[in-house]
Design an enzyme around this catalytic site. Structure first.
Site, PDB file in Angstrom:
ATOM      1  N   ASN A  53      -2.760   6.704   6.779  1.00 39.89           N
ATOM      2  CA  ASN A  53      -3.429   6.496   5.310  1.00 39.89           C
ATOM      3  C   ASN A  53      -4.588   7.237   5.101  1.00 39.89           C
ATOM      4  O   ASN A  53      -5.677   7.171   5.467  1.00 39.89           O
ATOM      5  CB  ASN A  53      -3.820   5.029   5.472  1.00 39.89           C
ATOM      6  CG  ASN A  53      -3.043   3.854   5.625  1.00 39.89           C
ATOM      7  OD1 ASN A  53      -2.182   3.488   4.805  1.00 39.89           O
ATOM      8  ND2 ASN A  53      -2.699   3.435   6.983  1.00 39.89           N
ATOM      9  N   GLU A  54      -4.405   8.253   4.449  1.00 38.14           N
ATOM     10  CA  GLU A  54      -5.004   9.511   3.829  1.00 38.14           C
ATOM     11  C   GLU A  54      -5.947   9.103   3.054  1.00 38.14           C
ATOM     12  O   GLU A  54      -5.907   7.967   2.195  1.00 38.14           O
ATOM     13  CB  GLU A  54      -4.263  10.536   3.293  1.00 38.14           C
ATOM     14  CG  GLU A  54      -3.164  11.250   4.525  1.00 38.14           C
ATOM     15  CD  GLU A  54      -3.944  12.159   5.542  1.00 38.14           C
ATOM     16  OE1 GLU A  54      -5.083  11.995   5.821  1.00 38.14           O
ATOM     17  OE2 GLU A  54      -3.202  12.700   6.325  1.00 38.14           O
TER      18      GLU A  54
END
Length: 628
Positions: free
Chosen positions: A169-170
């Site tokens: 989850n950037e």
């Protein structure tokens, strides 16, 4: 099983309530931390088994949880821990990638956990990185349903990336995101180069469990080990909740624990500047000489003043009143710290010859061999190139001062040589020899590795010549732990230690220099230092050992923090240029360690100048390594 450490860490504390927005527990070493996490998992598995229930684990990949999986495998093998009641869901997988790919997370989990325990195949779930792109969305929805049908995740294990991502989850990921396909941040891809050999081969996308899915886990343990995680850990723990650092979402989880080693915790306020938290005595600390240096140098940098210009008001207004009451006025403290820092500077890292003019100030050398001149100096370089990149100026100085300088290249470095670089050498060979290498030999993995190692050796010899080191004093150890192909995680063996111990006995050094950059707990630098430590322990009874002093260098990307500097070697412009020419010989290593005029050594010089010390072109710094 006593799990009080976990419950105690979840409880509020002085540091947590004032600065830290989630519970944090700090262990001295990564292995100790991982063992405790593994024991917590094992206890949960046993408790559920006793109740006749399944337990659902969310699992992570990467270097951080490897020690956890090793301990779980040991508990199964030696203590009979059963995994028959365990259901697992992995966080993520690269896309596209086949399960058989050496760097797939499916393969990772097989090698590190699933092949070593008795978990039923039907209870293992990993995102499918090999499905057609058009089927990804539907498969992600199926993954979410499987988690829900299993009853949700009981305990989720997480690591944290340098972008602050959890799973993949950037930055920018929504708190409400579910399992999905995501494009990887460039920093994340750069960190993966060590696995895929080049940026071009690192997948650009991945399938990841979403933030919402992660936050639905009943318990979460997020782990981080190593200095390279320290900055993002501090943001995750002490910063505001923000989609730019998705790990900050965990602050709102009611049962989340951050587990760190000391290196990863080093930027937390209670570690970096504990005087801001409260009186040191309340935290079991004191004003040691090291803490005093840390505080004064921090204050000088905070105020933008030279050390000798700090005032009583500066100390009072920055929560350092304790120093004034304990050590006197600002002038006395400033002078004491300035002299300590000044006395780290020396142009003679191996000591002065007996006929040299005496020095008026004490210098860093203090071993029984301080008066020996010239000295036998042994420099350990994890990869070929680390020596000149981090301490090339000091290396040149030692050689110019006629010390007997030896360099030990601990690993072959073959893994860092790109295929196109090898092809360039093969093309050259074909041109000058008028013939073609036998095709099978040129494509055989063993021969390819040997040829890449030969390239590294040639480059190391060329760099040593630039630094005036005798080529006969170069030692290529080719430690076996590095040569074990196909292993995601390499382990130290008795053979590694024996090879190193034999070299120590052969050289019997008066001085040792070794890489102290421990950013990656599973990296080559850390393992090389562990091997050297054990070899030195085996040599501790030798007469030469009692006369030996040791220094740890850094400097490939950053120097030591100023308060940890015990020896500072200034470089002239010509010495810095020589250092740059030496590293330029390591053509095959440049993509791993970009060399831009040695910015770190120049930055250290600017810092010394700002603190009121002499202004040099560059400074290489060293931390004393107490062999005892």
């Amino acid at each position: 099983m006593n799990t009080s450490w976990y419950q105690d860490a979840l409880s509020s504390s002085l540091e947590t309530s004032k600065w830290e927005h989630m519970p944090v527990v700090i262990f001295e070493q990564p292995k100790t931390a991982a063992a405790r996490v593994a024991q917590e998992i094992a206890q949960l598995v046993r408790d559920r088994e006793a109740d006749g229930l399944k337990v659902v684990l969310g699992l992570a990949t990467g270097s951080t949880p490897i020690f956890v999986y090793q301990e779980l495998a040991r508990l199964h093998r030696e203590e009979g821990l059963s995994f028959r009641n365990v259901i697992t869901f992995n966080l993520d997988e690269y896309f596209p990638i086949s399960p058989e790919h050496a760097k797939s997370y499916y393969r990772f989990m097989r090698e590190h956990l699933f092949d070593h325990v008795n978990i039923p195949e039907s209870q293992i779930h990993i995102p499918d990185g090999a499905i057609p792109r058009g089927d990804v969305a539907a498969d992600c929805e199926r993954y979410e349903r499987q988690i829900a049908e299993a009853g949700g995740i009981d305990l989720q294990i997480l690591g944290i990336g340098r972008t602050g991502h959890i799973g993949f989850n950037e930055p920018g990921s929504s708190r409400r995101s579910g399992t999905r396909l995501i494009h990887l941040d460039r920093l994340t891809r750069l960190d993966a180069i060590k696995d895929f050999q080049s940026e071009e081969l690192v997948p650009r996308t991945a399938i990841t469990m979403g933030v919402k899915t992660i936050l639905q886990a009943r318990r979460i343990v997020i782990m981080a080990f190593g200095e390279h995680k320290a900055s993002i850990v501090a943001r995750a723990v002490e910063g505001e909740v923000s989609p730019e650092v998705t790990a900050t979402y965990l602050q709102d989880h009611e049962n989340c624990l951050m587990v760190l080693d000391q290196a990863a915790a080093s930027q937390l306020t209670r570690i970096r500047t504990p005087w801001l938290v409260g009186p040191l005595e309340e935290m079991g600390l004191g004003w040691s000489d090291s803490m005093l240096r840390r505080a004064v140098n921090w204050l000088a940098q905070k105020t933008g003043k030279a050390i000798l210009k700090l005032t009583d008001e500066d100390y009072n207004s920055h929560s350092l009143q304790e120093l004034l009451s304990q050590f006197g006025n600002a002038y006395e403290i400033n002078l004491r710290m300035f002299r300590q820092l000044q006395n780290t500077i020396t142009g003679w890292p191996g000591g002065k010859p007996p006929d040299a003019a005496p020095v008026t100030q004490p210098r860093p050398l203090r071993s029984l061999s301080a008066a020996v001149y010239p000295k036998r100096v042994l420099i350990f370089s994890p990869h070929p190139g680390d020596d000149v990149l981090a301490m090339g100026g000091t290396l040149l100085r030692l050689a110019e001062h006629r010390h007997d300088v030896h360099i030990a290249y601990q690993v072959s470095g073959s893994g860092s040589v790109k295929d196109e670089i090898l092809q360039r050498y093969l093309d050259f060979h074909e041109h000058v020899s008028g013939g073609r290498l036998h095709h099978e030999r040129a494509s055989d993995p063993t021969h390819v590795k040997a040829m890449k190692a030969a390239i590294c050796r040639a480059e190391a010899r060329a760099a040593a010549r630039v630094c005036q080191v005798n080529p006969d004093c170069l030692h290529f150890l080719d430690l076996p732990f590095y040569e074990k192909a196909g292993e995601v995680y390499r382990q130290v063996s008795a053979e590694d230690i024996a090879i190193t111990a034999r070299l120590l006995e052969q050289i019997r050094p008066h001085q040792i220099y070794a890489a102290g950059d421990l950013a990656d707990p599973h990296g080559t630098h850390r393992l090389c230092l562990e091997i050297l430590t054990q070899a030195l322990r085996a040599s501790s009874g030798a007469p030469w050992f009692m006369e030996c002093e040791a220094w740890l260098y850094r400097g490939a990307w950053t120097e030591w923090p100023i308060h940890e500097v015990d020896m500072a070697v200034p470089l002239s412009p010509s010495e810095l240029a020589c250092k740059q020419r030496a590293f330029a010989q390591h053509e095959s290593q440049k993509h791993h360690a970009p060399f831009s005029g040695n910015d770190s050594a120049r930055a250290m010089s600017r810092l010394f100048d700002a603190l009121g010390l002499p202004d040099y072109e560059a400074i290489e710094t060293f931390h004393r390594w107490e062999l005892a």
